[in-house]
Design a protein around this motif. Structure first.
Motif, PDB file in Angstrom:
ATOM      1  N   VAL A  55       0.859  -1.178   0.000  1.00  0.00           N
ATOM      2  CA  VAL A  55       0.000   0.000   0.000  1.00  0.00           C
ATOM      3  C   VAL A  55       0.900   1.233   0.000  1.00  0.00           C
ATOM      4  N   ASP A  56       0.414   2.290  -0.605  1.00  0.00           N
ATOM      5  CA  ASP A  56       1.094   3.581  -0.585  1.00  0.00           C
ATOM      6  C   ASP A  56       0.763   4.253   0.752  1.00  0.00           C
ATOM      7  N   ALA A  57       1.785   4.615   1.515  1.00  0.00           N
ATOM      8  CA  ALA A  57       1.554   5.207   2.834  1.00  0.00           C
ATOM      9  C   ALA A  57       0.725   6.483   2.750  1.00  0.00           C
ATOM     10  N   ARG A  58       0.765   7.165   1.600  1.00  0.00           N
ATOM     11  CA  ARG A  58      -0.015   8.391   1.452  1.00  0.00           C
ATOM     12  C   ARG A  58      -1.493   8.113   1.243  1.00  0.00           C
ATOM     13  N   ASN A  59      -1.814   6.944   0.668  1.00  0.00           N
ATOM     14  CA  ASN A  59      -3.202   6.633   0.314  1.00  0.00           C
ATOM     15  C   ASN A  59      -3.860   5.651   1.276  1.00  0.00           C
ATOM     16  N   GLY A  60      -3.069   4.828   1.947  1.00  0.00           N
ATOM     17  CA  GLY A  60      -3.623   3.848   2.863  1.00  0.00           C
ATOM     18  C   GLY A  60      -4.303   2.697   2.137  1.00  0.00           C
ATOM     19  N   VAL A  61      -5.188   2.021   2.842  1.00  0.00           N
ATOM     20  CA  VAL A  61      -5.907   0.872   2.291  1.00  0.00           C
ATOM     21  C   VAL A  61      -6.976   1.371   1.323  1.00  0.00           C
ATOM     22  N   VAL A  62      -6.886   0.960   0.067  1.00  0.00           N
ATOM     23  CA  VAL A  62      -7.842   1.361  -0.962  1.00  0.00           C
ATOM     24  C   VAL A  62      -8.584   0.123  -1.463  1.00  0.00           C
ATOM     25  N   GLU A  63      -9.504   0.322  -2.389  1.00  0.00           N
ATOM     26  CA  GLU A  63     -10.328  -0.781  -2.869  1.00  0.00           C
ATOM     27  C   GLU A  63      -9.489  -1.919  -3.439  1.00  0.00           C
ATOM     28  N   LEU A 107      -7.621 -17.866  -2.192  1.00  0.00           N
ATOM     29  CA  LEU A 107      -6.647 -18.867  -2.617  1.00  0.00           C
ATOM     30  C   LEU A 107      -5.971 -19.549  -1.435  1.00  0.00           C
ATOM     31  N   ARG A 108      -6.341 -19.140  -0.221  1.00  0.00           N
ATOM     32  CA  ARG A 108      -5.847 -19.746   1.006  1.00  0.00           C
ATOM     33  C   ARG A 108      -4.326 -19.664   1.097  1.00  0.00           C
ATOM     34  N   VAL A 109      -3.793 -18.479   0.800  1.00  0.00           N
ATOM     35  CA  VAL A 109      -2.369 -18.225   0.992  1.00  0.00           C
ATOM     36  C   VAL A 109      -2.121 -18.124   2.496  1.00  0.00           C
ATOM     37  N   PRO A 110      -1.243 -18.950   3.058  1.00  0.00           N
ATOM     38  CA  PRO A 110      -1.140 -19.023   4.522  1.00  0.00           C
ATOM     39  C   PRO A 110      -0.589 -17.768   5.197  1.00  0.00           C
ATOM     40  N   HIS A 111       0.300 -17.018   4.523  1.00  0.00           N
ATOM     41  CA  HIS A 111       0.949 -15.874   5.160  1.00  0.00           C
ATOM     42  C   HIS A 111       0.809 -14.636   4.270  1.00  0.00           C
ATOM     43  N   VAL A 112       0.526 -13.496   4.893  1.00  0.00           N
ATOM     44  CA  VAL A 112       0.406 -12.225   4.174  1.00  0.00           C
ATOM     45  C   VAL A 112       1.314 -11.198   4.841  1.00  0.00           C
ATOM     46  N   VAL A 113       2.086 -10.485   4.025  1.00  0.00           N
ATOM     47  CA  VAL A 113       2.896  -9.369   4.494  1.00  0.00           C
ATOM     48  C   VAL A 113       2.273  -8.078   3.972  1.00  0.00           C
ATOM     49  N   LEU A 114       1.968  -7.156   4.869  1.00  0.00           N
ATOM     50  CA  LEU A 114       1.512  -5.828   4.468  1.00  0.00           C
ATOM     51  C   LEU A 114       2.741  -4.925   4.434  1.00  0.00           C
ATOM     52  N   ALA A 115       3.168  -4.542   3.234  1.00  0.00           N
ATOM     53  CA  ALA A 115       4.315  -3.645   3.079  1.00  0.00           C
ATOM     54  C   ALA A 115       3.790  -2.228   2.866  1.00  0.00           C
ATOM     55  N   VAL A 116       3.905  -1.399   3.891  1.00  0.00           N
ATOM     56  CA  VAL A 116       3.468  -0.009   3.786  1.00  0.00           C
ATOM     57  C   VAL A 116       4.620   0.767   3.156  1.00  0.00           C
ATOM     58  N   ASN A 117       4.495   1.023   1.869  1.00  0.00           N
ATOM     59  CA  ASN A 117       5.590   1.586   1.080  1.00  0.00           C
ATOM     60  C   ASN A 117       5.526   3.124   1.039  1.00  0.00           C
ATOM     61  N   LYS A 118       6.621   3.682   0.574  1.00  0.00           N
ATOM     62  CA  LYS A 118       6.774   5.135   0.412  1.00  0.00           C
ATOM     63  C   LYS A 118       6.677   5.874   1.744  1.00  0.00           C
ATOM     64  N   MET A 119       7.232   5.242   2.773  1.00  0.00           N
ATOM     65  CA  MET A 119       7.244   5.893   4.089  1.00  0.00           C
ATOM     66  C   MET A 119       8.083   7.174   4.062  1.00  0.00           C
ATOM     67  N   ASP A 120       9.015   7.269   3.120  1.00  0.00           N
ATOM     68  CA  ASP A 120       9.830   8.483   3.013  1.00  0.00           C
ATOM     69  C   ASP A 120       8.983   9.687   2.624  1.00  0.00           C
ATOM     70  N   LEU A 121       7.845   9.441   1.965  1.00  0.00           N
ATOM     71  CA  LEU A 121       6.976  10.538   1.526  1.00  0.00           C
ATOM     72  C   LEU A 121       6.010  10.998   2.612  1.00  0.00           C
ATOM     73  N   VAL A 122       5.996  10.311   3.759  1.00  0.00           N
ATOM     74  CA  VAL A 122       5.174  10.749   4.890  1.00  0.00           C
ATOM     75  C   VAL A 122       6.075  10.986   6.102  1.00  0.00           C
ATOM     76  N   ASP A 123       7.342  11.310   5.830  1.00  0.00           N
ATOM     77  CA  ASP A 123       8.314  11.642   6.870  1.00  0.00           C
ATOM     78  C   ASP A 123       8.516  10.502   7.876  1.00  0.00           C
ATOM     79  N   TYR A 124       8.354   9.263   7.384  1.00  0.00           N
ATOM     80  CA  TYR A 124       8.586   8.074   8.213  1.00  0.00           C
ATOM     81  C   TYR A 124       7.758   8.128   9.502  1.00  0.00           C
ATOM     82  N   ALA A 125       6.534   8.637   9.411  1.00  0.00           N
ATOM     83  CA  ALA A 125       5.695   8.842  10.593  1.00  0.00           C
ATOM     84  C   ALA A 125       5.102   7.523  11.092  1.00  0.00           C
ATOM     85  N   GLU A 126       5.360   7.190  12.344  1.00  0.00           N
ATOM     86  CA  GLU A 126       4.840   5.951  12.929  1.00  0.00           C
ATOM     87  C   GLU A 126       3.314   5.927  12.981  1.00  0.00           C
TER      88      GLU A 126
END
Length: 457
Positions: free
Chosen positions: A122-130, A142-161
């Protein structure tokens, strides 16, 4: 047999797929992962640097490592599934970079169908979208056992926690509603390399693993003895002729079961789809239902007493049964019931629609039979997971329920129990085009994914 015994004889391999909305940075993340893990050859990197300079970029565009089609480079998007193979000292990887456009949902299904892990960006500026929700839903389906949520472009939101925390919480709630059992959220900047391979110096508030560290350590090897054995027969092995050379060409080519070294040899070769096979075990051959006993198992030219998925072996039985390609050998006490009536969730991948009355070929493991589409009861809206009743047809990229009638019995498992023997393809009998990917019995609300339940349609 213990899980430790099984794992000791296998090589650690992780199949994973990336997904996300357009411009979320999937290809850049993959490129960064390959580049920083030293999995890019010098000539490949040189070609990317040259292409980047020709487009006026000040630094190498690592997305070009996966976006190889001309249309992809011109538009700056991913169109087709790009597979990459790489390895680190800890694990080998098969990576599928899938498109983000809605019209390429079928490509995401293709890439994730054999994955044990899905990286959803997900783009950190846009968050969870459709489209984020759509890809999470497909991973759950598809019953994928593991999911990683990579919140990308953190540099564009000043690495805000707080930005990362809000996105991770929202996605976690949605994934939980889908039945996804394992979600790991990681804040990253694919462009700058933060938390992809090396820990970020800009996010000291994050104490979790980098993307690569998680990929190297996530548990994906389950104990095959916990699942019923399934052995689709791919080929029947008989010994060559051993007799004086005849004059007639037809007789010269005819097989014989009599040789001095292997008298009356008949072996059934294939890949174990799930579970464990043992010498001395009573088995059933499906769809005929005849029973016999495993007298020998040959693996890599050596006789063994036990074999497990996904080993390729040759099995010999005590009785001279009529067993051919497409038959399924399973334990007599845990054999699936053959059926000609199939209800399934499918993703339609062809450009023309699937309608009731269509005649198709159904390919299940090594068996292909004729079938007819009896009904299309519903179509799934992936944005809100609602069911649209009686849609009349499924168009390209649609996911829905179908009812099929096959000309011959099939030994299908439920997809929820086995991704390998619960999946199938519908094929156009006229030209062999793949029409639809199917998951027997699968529907939302069937419960969470079983950790370690992995396989390939």
């Amino acid at each position: 047999m213990s899980s430790t015994t099984i794992e000791a004889g296998t090589t650690s391999l992780l199949r994973f797929a990336t997904a996300g909305s357009v411009d979320d940075g999937k290809s850049t993340l993959v490129g960064r992962l390959l580049h920083d893990s030293k999995a890019v050859l010098a000539d490949q990197l040189e070609a990317v640097e040259h292409a980047s300079r020709s487009r006026g970029a000040a630094a190498p565009d690592l997305a070009l490592l996966t976006d190889g089609l001309r249309a992809e480079r011109e538009q700056g998007i991913t169109i087709d599934v790009a597979y990459r193979y790489f390895a680190t000292p800890r694990r080998r990887f098969v990576l599928a970079d899938t498109p983000g456009h809605v019209q390429y949902t079928r490509n995401m299904v293709t890439g994730a169908s054999t994955a044990e892990l899905a990286v959803v960006l997900v783009d950190a500026r846009n968050g969870v979208v459709e489209q984020t929700r759509r890809h999470a839903a497909v991973a759950a389906l598809l019953r994928v056992p593991h999911v990683v949520l990579a919140v990308n472009k953190m540099d564009l939101v000043d690495y805000a926690e707080p930005v990362f925390a809000a996105i991770a919480e929202e996605f976690g709630r949605y994934a939980s509603s889908l039945g996804v059992p394992d979600v790991t959220a990681i804040p990253v900047s694919a462009l700058a390399g933060d938390n992809v391979v090396e820990p970020s110096a800009h996010m000291d508030w994050y104490g979790g693993p980098t993307v690569l560290e998680h990929l190297e350590t996530v548990p994906v090897v389950a104990d095959p003895s916990g699942e019923p054995a399934r052995f689709p027969v791919q080929y029947v092995i008989r010994p060559p002729v051993s007799r004086p050379r005849p004059h007639n060409d037809a007789l010269r080519a005819a097989p014989s079961s009599q040789t001095a070294e292997h008298p009356d040899y008949r072996g059934y070769a294939g890949q174990i789809a799930s579970g464990v096979l043992r010498v001395g075990e009573q088995v059933t051959v499906l769809p005929s239902g005849r029973t016999s006993t495993v007298t020998a198992i040959d693996a890599l030219g050596q006789a063994v007493d036990v074999a497990w998925a996904p080993q390729s072996v040759t099995v010999r039985l005590a009785d001279d049964l009529d067993v051919s390609r497409g038959d399924l050998i399973a334990p007599a006490a845990a054999a699936p019931a053959p059926t000609q009536d199939v209800e399934a969730t499918v993703c339609h991948v062809a450009d023309w629609p699937l309608r009731p009355g269509d005649r198709v070929l159904l390919k299940h493991t090594t068996r292909t039979v004729k079938a007819i589409v009896k009904a299309v009861p519903s179509r799934l809206a992936l944005d809100d997971l609602s069911q649209h009743a009686d849609p009349g047809e499924l168009a390209a990229n649609d996911i829905g329920r179908v009812v099929l009638r096959t000309a011959e019995p099939l030994a299908l498992d439920a997809y929820a129990d086995s991704r390998r023997t619960g999946s199938f393809l519908l094929i156009d009998p006229a030209d062999g085009t793949t029409l639809t990917a199917g998951m027997a019995g699968t529907a939302f609300g069937a419960g969470p994914v079983a950790p370690g339940c992995v396989g390939a349609p």
